[in-house]
Motif scaffolding. Structure first.
Motif, PDB file in Angstrom:
ATOM      1  N   SER A   1      13.578  53.901   0.020  1.00 56.59           N
ATOM      2  CA  SER A   1      12.723  52.738  -0.152  1.00 56.59           C
ATOM      3  C   SER A   1      12.160  52.633  -1.566  1.00 56.59           C
ATOM      4  N   GLU A   2      12.077  53.726  -2.314  1.00 53.46           N
ATOM      5  CA  GLU A   2      11.540  53.633  -3.669  1.00 53.46           C
ATOM      6  C   GLU A   2      12.520  52.947  -4.629  1.00 53.46           C
ATOM      7  N   LYS A   3      13.812  53.050  -4.361  1.00 58.95           N
ATOM      8  CA  LYS A   3      14.795  52.388  -5.215  1.00 58.95           C
ATOM      9  C   LYS A   3      15.104  50.986  -4.729  1.00 58.95           C
ATOM     10  N   ASN A   4      15.100  50.820  -3.433  1.00 61.80           N
ATOM     11  CA  ASN A   4      15.480  49.550  -2.854  1.00 61.80           C
ATOM     12  C   ASN A   4      14.820  49.423  -1.485  1.00 61.80           C
ATOM     13  N   PRO A   5      14.244  48.291  -1.183  1.00 63.64           N
ATOM     14  CA  PRO A   5      13.560  48.146   0.106  1.00 63.64           C
ATOM     15  C   PRO A   5      14.507  48.041   1.294  1.00 63.64           C
ATOM     16  N   LEU A   6      15.801  48.195   1.049  1.00 60.89           N
ATOM     17  CA  LEU A   6      16.755  48.072   2.131  1.00 60.89           C
ATOM     18  C   LEU A   6      16.535  49.119   3.216  1.00 60.89           C
ATOM     19  N   VAL A   7      16.353  50.340   2.808  1.00 63.50           N
ATOM     20  CA  VAL A   7      16.217  51.413   3.787  1.00 63.50           C
ATOM     21  C   VAL A   7      14.877  52.113   3.596  1.00 63.50           C
ATOM     22  N   ASP A   8      14.114  52.148   4.622  1.00 65.67           N
ATOM     23  CA  ASP A   8      12.846  52.865   4.643  1.00 65.67           C
ATOM     24  C   ASP A   8      12.928  53.759   5.874  1.00 65.67           C
ATOM     25  N   SER A   9      12.733  55.034   5.697  1.00 70.00           N
ATOM     26  CA  SER A   9      12.954  55.965   6.813  1.00 70.00           C
ATOM     27  C   SER A   9      12.149  55.599   8.050  1.00 70.00           C
ATOM     28  N   ALA A  10      10.953  55.034   7.881  1.00 67.85           N
ATOM     29  CA  ALA A  10      10.125  54.685   9.030  1.00 67.85           C
ATOM     30  C   ALA A  10      10.579  53.370   9.668  1.00 67.85           C
ATOM     31  N   ARG A  11      11.161  52.488   8.879  1.00 69.53           N
ATOM     32  CA  ARG A  11      11.547  51.173   9.391  1.00 69.53           C
ATOM     33  C   ARG A  11      13.028  50.901   9.154  1.00 69.53           C
ATOM     34  N   GLY A  12      13.852  51.912   9.101  1.00 72.11           N
ATOM     35  CA  GLY A  12      15.250  51.779   8.713  1.00 72.11           C
ATOM     36  C   GLY A  12      16.024  50.732   9.474  1.00 72.11           C
ATOM     37  N   GLU A  13      16.064  50.847  10.785  1.00 75.24           N
ATOM     38  CA  GLU A  13      16.881  49.916  11.561  1.00 75.24           C
ATOM     39  C   GLU A  13      16.345  48.497  11.479  1.00 75.24           C
ATOM     40  N   ARG A  14      15.052  48.343  11.613  1.00 73.29           N
ATOM     41  CA  ARG A  14      14.454  47.008  11.558  1.00 73.29           C
ATOM     42  C   ARG A  14      14.678  46.373  10.188  1.00 73.29           C
ATOM     43  N   ALA A  15      14.477  47.147   9.133  1.00 73.16           N
ATOM     44  CA  ALA A  15      14.672  46.631   7.777  1.00 73.16           C
ATOM     45  C   ALA A  15      16.133  46.260   7.543  1.00 73.16           C
ATOM     46  N   TYR A  16      17.035  47.107   8.049  1.00 70.52           N
ATOM     47  CA  TYR A  16      18.459  46.848   7.894  1.00 70.52           C
ATOM     48  C   TYR A  16      18.837  45.524   8.552  1.00 70.52           C
ATOM     49  N   PHE A  17      18.397  45.297   9.784  1.00 71.68           N
ATOM     50  CA  PHE A  17      18.769  44.076  10.477  1.00 71.68           C
ATOM     51  C   PHE A  17      18.092  42.841   9.898  1.00 71.68           C
ATOM     52  N   ARG A  18      16.878  42.977   9.399  1.00 72.59           N
ATOM     53  CA  ARG A  18      16.249  41.844   8.707  1.00 72.59           C
ATOM     54  C   ARG A  18      17.061  41.487   7.468  1.00 72.59           C
ATOM     55  N   ARG A  19      17.467  42.502   6.731  1.00 66.87           N
ATOM     56  CA  ARG A  19      18.267  42.285   5.520  1.00 66.87           C
ATOM     57  C   ARG A  19      19.608  41.642   5.878  1.00 66.87           C
ATOM     58  N   GLN A  20      20.230  42.119   6.945  1.00 64.67           N
ATOM     59  CA  GLN A  20      21.498  41.529   7.376  1.00 64.67           C
ATOM     60  C   GLN A  20      21.304  40.060   7.785  1.00 64.67           C
ATOM     61  N   GLN A  21      20.202  39.751   8.461  1.00 66.24           N
ATOM     62  CA  GLN A  21      19.934  38.375   8.880  1.00 66.24           C
ATOM     63  C   GLN A  21      19.764  37.467   7.670  1.00 66.24           C
ATOM     64  N   ARG A  22      18.976  37.905   6.704  1.00 69.98           N
ATOM     65  CA  ARG A  22      18.789  37.102   5.482  1.00 69.98           C
ATOM     66  C   ARG A  22      20.108  36.927   4.746  1.00 69.98           C
ATOM     67  N   LEU A  23      20.887  37.980   4.682  1.00 66.25           N
ATOM     68  CA  LEU A  23      22.175  37.923   4.004  1.00 66.25           C
ATOM     69  C   LEU A  23      23.127  36.970   4.730  1.00 66.25           C
ATOM     70  N   SER A  24      23.122  36.993   6.045  1.00 63.55           N
ATOM     71  CA  SER A  24      23.955  36.084   6.823  1.00 63.55           C
ATOM     72  C   SER A  24      23.585  34.630   6.529  1.00 63.55           C
ATOM     73  N   GLU A  25      22.292  34.352   6.449  1.00 58.00           N
ATOM     74  CA  GLU A  25      21.834  32.997   6.128  1.00 58.00           C
ATOM     75  C   GLU A  25      22.252  32.605   4.709  1.00 58.00           C
ATOM     76  N   LYS A  26      22.137  33.533   3.776  1.00 56.37           N
ATOM     77  CA  LYS A  26      22.529  33.272   2.392  1.00 56.37           C
ATOM     78  C   LYS A  26      24.031  32.990   2.294  1.00 56.37           C
ATOM     79  N   VAL A  27      24.830  33.821   2.937  1.00 55.63           N
ATOM     80  CA  VAL A  27      26.279  33.629   2.902  1.00 55.63           C
ATOM     81  C   VAL A  27      26.652  32.315   3.586  1.00 55.63           C
ATOM     82  N   GLY A  28      25.976  31.986   4.676  1.00 54.70           N
ATOM     83  CA  GLY A  28      26.220  30.718   5.354  1.00 54.70           C
ATOM     84  C   GLY A  28      25.963  29.531   4.437  1.00 54.70           C
TER      85      GLY A  28
END
Length: 171
Positions: free
Chosen positions: A97-124
């Motif tokens: 999380s210090e280099k990139n907010p993509l992965v945070d050990s406490a919120r890893g899965e939730r952060a990953y799926f939020r990022r994937q959702q935003r990315l899906s919208e962007k690609v769309g």
């Protein structure tokens, strides 16, 4: 159509092979035309339709490649992991999380799926601006077998299951 973007992205890795298969099919059909039960006119119409279908697939592949080229490395990696089953770059982009907010050990899965959702919208949105709209998809691609099968997969929610590669990414 819920989300044609997902269907198009899942189909992308297969488009080269499908295009090559169409080319081979067209060539074989033309070479064996003497043995066809169709009239010459009907066979010519069929071959012309197949050539147009092949060109549409090549156009789609090119447009998707243009969109992917406009993404940064992390976004391309996330798209590859989610839609193309690519896992070779996972270790390279496993950030804390210090280099990139993509992965945070406490919120890893939730952060990953939020990022994937935003990315899906962007690609769309990028696909839409590249000319791949839902109407184009429904008119030119939705009835092709490969897209119909992927649509069923997405529609049934099977794409929401987390793959083993994704689990490694978000842990």
């Amino acid at each position: 159509m819920e989300n044609y973007t997902k269907v198009v992205l899942y189909a992308y890795p297969m488009l080269k092979t499908v295009g090559e298969d169409y080319a081979e099919h067209i060539k074989n059909k033309a070479l064996l035309s003497y043995d066809s039960s169709l009239s010459t006119e009907k066979l010519a119409e069929y071959l012309a339709e197949e050539i147009l279908r092949k060109r549409k697939l090549e156009w789609l592949k090119g447009k998707i490649e243009e969109v992917l080229a406009r993404l940064d490395d992390v976004e391309r990696t996330l798209v590859s992991i989610r839609y193309f089953g690519k896992k070779r770059k996972i270790k390279k982009f496993r950030f804390t999380s210090e280099k990139n907010p993509l992965v945070d050990s406490a919120r890893g899965e939730r952060a990953y799926f939020r990022r994937q959702q935003r990315l899906s919208e962007k690609v769309g949105a990028m696909l839409k601006s590249a000319g791949i709209t839902e109407d184009i998809y429904l008119r030119d691609y939705a009835t092709l077998e490969i897209f119909a099968k992927i649509h069923t997969f997405v529609h049934e929610g099977k794409d929401r299951k987390v793959s083993q590669d994704e689990r490694r990414w978000i842990r």
